[in-house]
Structure formats: C-alpha cells, structure tokens
Design a protein around this motif. Sequence first.
Motif, short mmCIF file in Angstrom:
data_model
loop_
_atom_site.label_atom_id
_atom_site.label_comp_id
_atom_site.label_asym_id
_atom_site.label_seq_id
_atom_site.Cartn_x
_atom_site.Cartn_y
_atom_site.Cartn_z
N LEU A 23 0.84 -1.20 0.00
CA LEU A 23 0.00 0.00 0.00
C LEU A 23 0.87 1.25 0.00
CD1 LEU A 23 -3.18 0.73 1.95
CD2 LEU A 23 -1.26 2.27 2.22
N PHE A 24 1.92 1.24 0.82
CA PHE A 24 2.82 2.39 0.89
C PHE A 24 3.55 2.59 -0.43
CE2 PHE A 24 1.99 1.94 5.33
CZ PHE A 24 2.21 3.19 5.88
N SER A 25 4.08 1.52 -1.00
CA SER A 25 4.87 1.67 -2.23
C SER A 25 3.98 2.07 -3.42
CB SER A 25 5.65 0.39 -2.54
OG SER A 25 4.77 -0.67 -2.85
N ARG A 26 2.78 1.52 -3.51
CA ARG A 26 1.87 1.89 -4.62
C ARG A 26 1.49 3.36 -4.58
NH1 ARG A 26 -0.46 -2.74 -2.98
NH2 ARG A 26 -2.21 -1.70 -2.00
N ARG A 27 1.36 3.90 -3.37
CA ARG A 27 0.96 5.30 -3.21
C ARG A 27 2.15 6.25 -3.20
NH1 ARG A 27 -3.25 2.88 -3.62
NH2 ARG A 27 -5.14 2.99 -2.40
N TYR A 29 4.40 6.47 -0.76
CA TYR A 29 4.70 6.90 0.60
C TYR A 29 5.96 6.19 1.08
CZ TYR A 29 -0.34 8.05 0.55
OH TYR A 29 -1.58 8.52 0.23
N THR A 57 -1.46 13.94 3.60
CA THR A 57 -0.87 12.64 3.24
C THR A 57 -0.98 11.66 4.40
OG1 THR A 57 0.70 13.70 1.73
CG2 THR A 57 1.26 11.50 2.49
N GLN A 60 -4.45 10.41 4.65
CA GLN A 60 -4.71 9.44 3.56
C GLN A 60 -4.12 8.08 3.91
OE1 GLN A 60 -3.02 11.41 0.16
NE2 GLN A 60 -5.00 12.28 -0.47
N ILE A 61 -2.94 8.07 4.49
CA ILE A 61 -2.30 6.81 4.89
C ILE A 61 -3.20 6.06 5.87
CG2 ILE A 61 -0.39 5.81 6.22
CD1 ILE A 61 1.42 7.99 4.90
N GLN A 64 -6.33 4.73 4.01
CA GLN A 64 -6.03 3.61 3.12
C GLN A 64 -5.73 2.33 3.92
OE1 GLN A 64 -6.34 3.58 -0.25
NE2 GLN A 64 -7.18 5.63 0.03
#
Length: 167
Positions: A23-27, A29, A57, A60-61, A64
């Motif tokens: 999730l972090f890498s796709r966004r 972050y 941000t 959003q984290i 998500q």
Amino acid sequence: MRRMVLSILVDNTAGVLSRVAGLFSRRGYNIDSLTVGETEDSRYSRMTVAVTGEELTLEQIKNQLGKLEDVLEIKELKGDNSVCRELILIKVLASQAERQAIMSVVDIFRAKIVDVATDSLMIELTGNQTKLDAFIKLLDGFHIKELVRTGVTGLTRGSGDMADYID
C-alpha cells in the motif's frame, strides 16, 4: 511535515506484511520505520509504522490502511498517550586503553555490554530516538564497526487494546 507513528493490529496471516508495505509503495509513501511481531494472541500481529509527511498525506495513509481487510485497528501513537522505544546494537572497536571511556558512556546511558571480544565491545541500548541519537553522538570519537537499529515500536498507555478482538 510531521512524523506519525501508527500501531496497527492485523490478522497474523501470510502476506499481511506484504499487503501493508505494498500500500505504501503503490501510493509513493516512504516508511521511516517498520516493526512487526506476533501479539500475546497468536492470531494477531502488531505493526508499528513511522512515516513523515504533510497532514493530508498522513490522513490518507490512515484511511487507506483502514480499508485493508487484514487491518483490525489503527492507533496513532502520540507522545502524551503512548510509550515508544527503539533498540540498537553497536559494535565498537576498543583497545584496552579505550574500554574504560566507552564503559563510562555505557553506564551514563544505562546501556548494556552484551559481548566482549579482544578488540571490540557490543553494546545494547533501548530508549527513544533522541536518547539513542545522543548515545551514538557520544561514541563519535570511537570507531563504530557496526550499528543496527530495530526501528520504533510502541503501545498506547492504559488498558483495553485487544479486548474487542479476542473471543
């Protein structure tokens, strides 16, 4: 920019770490620190994730992460209502003449010498990031051979964390 530390209770299943990190890498972050381990109930794991970003941000984290199926609970660990710690191990080259000076610094910080070799000492220290950084700075005049940090981990103060999830 603000640093946020999240305590995330997740199902202890294969792939959950990959899904959270994904999730972090796709966004796009960046994760400053990530620790994960099984809780007192083997059905669950607790992740502690430290991230830095703008307020929008960071919000959003959290949103998500809350959408992930394996995530049961997300708590922000704020300084006034939580305890956060980090562990470091440091291997310092130490001649006989340097050992006493190093041991004095170790004593001041209530660190532990966990291994002694003929030419080095291995030191263990637990504390907040500021304490660990200050300790490393005081060892600056010595030759640090290796250093490893676990990353931050923490819990909220008080009781009642997992009561809602345990049968």
